[in-house]
Write an enzyme that holds these catalytic residues in place. Structure first.
Site, PDB file in Angstrom:
ATOM      1  N   SER A 174       0.824  -1.212   0.000  1.00  0.00           N
ATOM      2  CA  SER A 174       0.000   0.000   0.000  1.00  0.00           C
ATOM      3  C   SER A 174       0.861   1.265   0.000  1.00  0.00           C
ATOM      4  O   SER A 174       2.004   1.262   0.459  1.00  0.00           O
ATOM      5  CB  SER A 174      -0.904   0.028   1.236  1.00  0.00           C
ATOM      6  OG  SER A 174      -1.740  -1.095   1.256  1.00  0.00           O
TER       7      SER A 174
HETATM    8  N1  SAM Z   1      -0.796  -4.735   4.001  1.00  0.00           N
HETATM    9  C1  SAM Z   1      -0.028  -5.047   2.820  1.00  0.00           C
HETATM   10  C2  SAM Z   1       1.355  -4.487   2.879  1.00  0.00           C
HETATM   11  O1  SAM Z   1       1.717  -3.816   3.863  1.00  0.00           O
HETATM   12  O2  SAM Z   1       2.111  -4.767   1.938  1.00  0.00           O
HETATM   13  C3  SAM Z   1      -0.709  -4.640   1.547  1.00  0.00           C
HETATM   14  C4  SAM Z   1      -1.884  -5.463   1.287  1.00  0.00           C
HETATM   15  S1  SAM Z   1      -2.447  -5.580  -0.372  1.00  0.00           S
HETATM   16  C5  SAM Z   1      -3.002  -3.953  -0.695  1.00  0.00           C
HETATM   17  C6  SAM Z   1      -3.934  -6.522  -0.006  1.00  0.00           C
HETATM   18  C7  SAM Z   1      -3.646  -7.956   0.373  1.00  0.00           C
HETATM   19  O3  SAM Z   1      -4.868  -8.549   0.830  1.00  0.00           O
HETATM   20  C8  SAM Z   1      -3.174  -8.822  -0.784  1.00  0.00           C
HETATM   21  O4  SAM Z   1      -1.927  -9.387  -0.482  1.00  0.00           O
HETATM   22  C9  SAM Z   1      -4.258  -9.885  -0.918  1.00  0.00           C
HETATM   23  O5  SAM Z   1      -3.771 -11.152  -1.313  1.00  0.00           O
HETATM   24  C10 SAM Z   1      -4.823  -9.910   0.493  1.00  0.00           C
HETATM   25  N2  SAM Z   1      -6.169 -10.467   0.625  1.00  0.00           N
HETATM   26  C11 SAM Z   1      -7.252 -10.305  -0.176  1.00  0.00           C
HETATM   27  N3  SAM Z   1      -8.311 -10.964   0.329  1.00  0.00           N
HETATM   28  C12 SAM Z   1      -7.890 -11.554   1.485  1.00  0.00           C
HETATM   29  C13 SAM Z   1      -8.516 -12.376   2.464  1.00  0.00           C
HETATM   30  N4  SAM Z   1      -9.799 -12.769   2.386  1.00  0.00           N
HETATM   31  N5  SAM Z   1      -7.774 -12.789   3.509  1.00  0.00           N
HETATM   32  C14 SAM Z   1      -6.476 -12.435   3.641  1.00  0.00           C
HETATM   33  N6  SAM Z   1      -5.832 -11.666   2.734  1.00  0.00           N
HETATM   34  C15 SAM Z   1      -6.529 -11.237   1.670  1.00  0.00           C
END
Ligand code: SAM
Length: 225
Positions: free
Chosen positions: A70
């Site tokens: 992000s």
């Molecule tokens: N917090 C992260 C960082 O600091 O790099 C960025 C997160 S990225 C914007 C969103 C993440 O949410 C992705 O890696 C995606 O695979 C994960 N994601 C999507 N749906 C999810 C779920 N139901 N449970 C866990 N992770 C999920």
């Protein structure tokens, strides 16, 4: 005193990181704990090594598997909304690169972070270990929360949800906070902060517009959409 990540510093990258902290302050981030954590977590280590020069721009960046780390402003904004105190237990949904979790851990939170994609958890764990950041990661569908570790003082969702999952509110302590972007799958989400004010009541606050990758899973968007 918060535990700071341990790593050998590159003066050029340290300078860029300090500049980023000033930029976030100018954009309205005011929490000293959040700014201090961003000043001490080496975001470039969460990037592919060829791209570390991009790490201190205020922008999201691809981390593989169709996902992103992000934007620093978003990380700071969500961290500030969580209003965490050292020692509080926090669930992050969407580990991604591990950077947001590292920021929360540096602020003194006990962080549990869950991610759908195993390969991302493996690479996040590698960096978090190098930095000696104490936290636990899990592979699974975070829209179900993490029942084995509930209740939480705070839950942060770092992917865009279609609605607020009731399951997550039920895993908060009284006065616990859920920070979650909610909106269209491909377009803009509003940032919500839901505080569980009693066993049956919540207070909802809505903040500005953000753009996240979709939150998939049982209480999110369908996996094949
Ligand atoms: N917090 C992260 C960082 O600091 O790099 C960025 C997160 S990225 C914007 C969103 C993440 O949410 C992705 O890696 C995606 O695979 C994960 N994601 C999507 N749906 C999810 C779920 N139901 N449970 C866990 N992770 C999920």
């Amino acid at each position: 005193m918060f535990k700071r990540p341990n790593f050998s510093e590159n003066p050029k990258l340290a300078g860029l990181r300090n500049k980023l902290v000033k930029e976030l302050k100018a954009k309205g981030i005011s929490s000293p704990a959040v700014l201090d954590a961003i000043a001490h977590v080496p975001r470039h280590l969460f990037f592919p090594s060829d791209f570390e020069n991009f790490a201190y721009r205020d922008a999201a960046f691809p981390i593989g598997n169709g996902q992103t780390i992000s934007q620093p402003y978003t990380v700071a904004f969500q961290s500030q909304l969580l209003q965490i105190f050292p020692g509080e237990k926090v669930l992050e949904i969407g580990t991604g690169s591990g950077y947001q979790a590292a920021v929360l851990s540096t602020m003194g939170a006990e962080v549990h972070s869950i991610e759908l994609i195993k390969a991302l958890v493996i690479s996040a764990n590698r960096v978090l270990k190098i930095l000696d950041i104490p936290m636990k990661t899990y592979v699974g569908d975070g829209t179900l929360g993490l029942p084995s570790q509930k209740p939480f003082d705070a839950i942060i969702v770092t992917a865009g949800a279609p609605s607020v999952p009731e399951t997550l509110i039920k895993q908060l302590k009284i006065n616990g906070r859920l920070v979650i972007p909610v909106g269209d799958e491909q377009n803009i989400q509003k940032m919500y902060r839901i505080t569980r004010t009693s066993l049956t009541e919540t207070k909802t606050e809505v903040f500005g517009d953000f753009k996240f990758v979709p939150l998939l899973g049982e209480n999110g968007w369908t996996m094949n959409s």
